[in-house]
Design an enzyme around this catalytic site. Structure first.
Site, PDB file in Angstrom:
ATOM      1  N   ASP A   1       0.798  -1.223   0.000  1.00  0.00           N
ATOM      2  CA  ASP A   1       0.000   0.000   0.000  1.00  0.00           C
ATOM      3  C   ASP A   1       0.830   1.272   0.000  1.00  0.00           C
ATOM      4  OD1 ASP A   1      -2.481  -1.227  -0.168  1.00  0.00           O
ATOM      5  OD2 ASP A   1      -2.596  -1.558   1.981  1.00  0.00           O
TER       6      ASP A   1
ATOM      7  N   TYR B   1     -10.110  -0.998   1.134  1.00  0.00           N
ATOM      8  CA  TYR B   1      -9.937  -1.071   2.588  1.00  0.00           C
ATOM      9  C   TYR B   1      -9.728   0.301   3.206  1.00  0.00           C
ATOM     10  CZ  TYR B   1     -10.153  -5.820   4.284  1.00  0.00           C
ATOM     11  OH  TYR B   1     -10.615  -7.038   4.711  1.00  0.00           O
TER      12      TYR B   1
END
Length: 753
Positions: free
Chosen positions: A376, A461
């Site tokens: 990420d 997310y």
């Protein structure tokens, strides 16, 4: 009835009427507004904290202008740049060397020059590459130096660059053109012409260094809902390695368990009647699996946390103080929240506490799901920390702080109110005791803490990043996962890779691994790693030699090298592990801080995997190394698109150097396995989906420092507990009878999308 009785009844009636009027008037009167008291000013180090301050929009603009006029090459704005162009990818703060900073903070040296780190993609060169420059001094730069060789030992290959927004737009255009070659199939399978389908990237992008071929997963896109739960069964592989966009190609197509060479082949098979099609109706917004629209009208307001006399903490710029705590905070656009120069009661405990990387690794029987390993940091953990929703993401009356970044643009952007700071009442005693023997008394202290929070939305997310500071001198770090699960089209033996959560939706299993850097300076920079754990020894009872006792004893050990201090997953780790100073406390024990980890991480990847070295930090629950300026981070934004030849391999940090009386860094991994289930629809909840660690004083103080808290409570059986003078809790009815003055609700989080 005599006159006396009549008069008595009349007086009683009048008294009753008067009492009722008073009650009604009191009920109708609004509570007085709370009178805010200025928080106690505990130190004056706020101006020093600017050495760690994120770059301001004005500074970012100055760096852009300097680079455009000084590099001698044409730069195209990254929001429009083709792969064959030169562009400015990002600008962030260049942190000064720790030794320079400490000399300045401790009054022994000048303020280090303020500098920026600029990342440029040079696609319009004979040998395209990524180059990093340090630019300074700010606010008026007049020099730059190429630090790529110094930082990475060589040039950075161009194929390692993160995918830009413009590159995704061009890929989407290619996919739309290819979808247009199968109109009858799309109408039959998905009630779509392709233009309303949502397209989700996967990563990494191939099988070896230099590859840039990505699987993209297609979903029904229903406005106002999470499309991640509505796969249509169609996935496409796009080759986008060439610097000329016109040469990009769709290489393969996957549909419902089968692979095809092109969309045209898929269409031909459908027309010929040799393709099994699962006909999926386009979901309506109110019926979509991913709908978060309320299903019940609003009820009475929930309990509200507020400060009757205003905040008891003070925020000045990037610096916050609270009951002995002093913390400097910031946000890296790639790796996310970072804290510096954390002090308690005037003593520095932590030089740096920062998030390093977040890994999400998936399994599936569809190509997109089975190949996904999201790093990420390469997408932008800090960049995508959007505005927080007042009253839900953080308490309504929290202090909200803007963050600024410059990524894929030549103009700075602001995520307003994207970081919040508040005092939190955990509704739990920090410590307490009710004495029912010898003497009768009650003593205790509420568990109140300062919280610094940000929330990053990384595709599907949402990660809640919390940093909490307790009056006991402990620092608690926690991450909660929420948002949408990712999913694959349910077919074949899908339940080997997750659970079915919808008619055609497989909630795909995945793991979350998070990595943190903790540069502890416990009573000075030079520390040693000490462990303690319990064993049993069989001894004869001294008062009865014919009997034996299994006596617990404390096993202490001082670890000498980095190899000894690297604790692989699934191997026992001592239950007490501390950074120890060479200096003792009052009782002769070394002043220390203990690291206590709460994690459920499993194997990140088999070490035999060709890409495991790029996330080799995941091998360890905890690793302690000597601090080095040339090892600032455990990961790199360039690892995502070339995990086979990682730019940074954390495993190389561990090379058996001595760690006795050295400046040490703890690298902490936390994580958990998530097998999605029906209760993850529409959203994953934070309950049970959190991991983290605590840094606790261990013989650092001579006693629990929270005894000095002004919130301490004590009263005995001989005192009147309801008297305000004897018990501060009895003072609450008058002091907390005010009504908080709440600011109007406003939300601008959609501005930078």
């Amino acid at each position: 009835m005599n006159m006396k009785t009549v008069l008595i009844l009349l007086v009683l009636a009048l008294a009753t009427i008067f009492a009722l009027v008073c009650v009604l008037l009191t009920r109708g009167r609004a509570s007085s507004p709370c009178q805010h008291q200025p928080p106690e000013q505990e130190d004056t180090s706020g101006s020093q904290s600017l050495v760690f301050a994120d770059l301001s929009p004005e500074e970012l603009v100055q760096v852009v202008q300097y680079l455009r006029g000084s590099l001698g090459v044409q730069l195209v704005d990254a929001s429009r740049a083709q792969p064959s162009d030169n562009c400015l990818a990002s600008i962030d703060l260049q942190l000064p060397a720790k030794a320079e900073v400490l000399r300045f903070l401790d009054g022994e040296g000048a303020r280090p020059p303020r500098e920026a780190l600029a990342v440029l993609y040079f696609g319009n060169q004979p040998e395209p590459n990524i180059t990093e420059y340090v630019v300074g001094p700010l606010p008026t730069p007049h020099y730059h130096r190429d630090v790529t060789l110094q930082r990475y030992g060589g040039k950075l290959p161009y194929h390692r660059r993160p995918v830009t927004g413009k590159e995704y737009m061009d890929i989407n255009s290619l996919i739309q053109r290819e979808l247009g070659k199968a109109p009858r199939f799309l109408t039959a399978c998905c009630e779509s012409d392709g233009t309303d389908l949502a397209i989700l990237t996967t990563a990494p992008r191939g099988f070896k260094s230099g590859d840039r071929a990505t699987w993209f997963v297609l979903f029904h896109g229903v406005p106002g809902t999470g499309y991640y739960l509505s796969p249509v069964g169609l996935e496409v592989l796009v080759e986008h390695k060439d610097l000329q966009v016109s040469r990009w190609q769709l290489r393969q197509v996957f549909y419902n368990g089968q692979y095809f060479a092109s969309m045209r082949e898929l269409e031909d098979r459908f027309v010929a009647g040799s393709l099994e099609v699962v006909r999926i109706k386009k979901p309506q917004a109110e019926a979509a699996l991913g709908s978060m629209r309320p299903r019940h009208p609003p009820g009475p307001p929930a309990p509200l946390q507020y400060e009757p006399q205003g905040p008891r903490y003070s925020v000045r710029g990037n610096h916050v103080t609270f009951q002995g705590w002093s913390i400097t905070f910031g946000m890296n656009p790639n790796s996310g929240p970072r804290l510096f120069d954390i002090r308690y009661r005037g003593e520095r405990i932590i030089y740096e506490l920062s998030l390093q990387e977040a890994l999400a690794l998936y399994g599936s029987n569809c190509p997109g799901g089975m190949s996904t390993r999201y790093f990420d940091g390469s997408f932008g953990i800090g960049r995508f920390a959007y505005e927080l929703v007042r009253g839900l993401d953080c308490p309504y009356t929290a202090t909200y702080v803007d963050t600024h970044y410059l990524v894929e643009s030549e103009s700075p952007k602001t995520n307003q109110n994207s970081l919040c700071i508040f005092e939190h009442d955990a509704a739990m005693p920090l410590r307490r005791h009710f004495s029912d023997s010898h003497s009768f008394y009650y003593g205790g202290l509420r568990k109140n803490m300062l919280v610094i929070r940000a929330i990053s939305t990384l595709i599907n997310y949402d990660y809640v990043w919390d940093f909490m500071f307790h009056s006991s001198g402990a620092v608690e770090v926690r991450v909660h996962a929420t948002g949408y699960i990712s999913s694959s089209f349910f077919h074949g033996q899908g339940i080997n890779y997750g659970n079915r959560v919808g008619p055609h939706t497989l909630g795909t299993m995945h793991l979350h691994h998070i990595h943190y850097k903790v540069d502890l300076d416990v009573d000075g920079q030079l520390n040693t790693l000490e462990t303690q754990d319990m064993g049993y020894e069989l001894v004869k009872a001294p008062w009865s030699l014919q009997h034996t006792i299994e006596r617990p004893y404390l096993h202490r050990e001082r670890l000498q090298t980095e190899d000894e201090a690297a604790f692989p997953l699934h191997t026992p780790m001592p239950r007490y592990l501390s950074f120890a100073s060479p200096n003792p406390n009052k009782w002769g024990h070394l002043r220390s801080y203990r690291i206590q980890v709460t994690s459920f991480a499993g194997e990140h990847l088999p070490t035999s995997s060709s890409m495991e070295r790029s996330i080799s930090w995941g091998r360890y629950q905890l690793a302690v190394t000597r601090r080095k300026e040339e090892e600032p981070s455990s990961s790199s934004i360039y690892n995502q698109n070339d995990p086979w030849t990682p730019t940074v391999a954390f495993a190389d940090f561990i090379n058996n150097e001595t760690i006795t009386n050295e400046d040490l860094v703890a690298w902490i991994s936390v994580g958990f396995l998530h097998v999605p289930h029906s209760e993850d629809v529409p959203n994953t909840v934070t309950v049970g989906n959190s991991v983290g660690f605590v840094l606790r004083p261990y013989n650092y103080f001579d006693e629990d420092p929270s005894v000095h808290s002004p919130d301490s409570i004590y009263f005995s059986s001989e005192q009147e507990a309801g008297a305000c003078g004897a018990n501060p809790l009895a003072c609450l009815p008058p002091t907390a009878s005010c009504a908080p003055s709440l600011p109007p609700f406003h939300y601008g989080g959609f501005l930078n999308l």
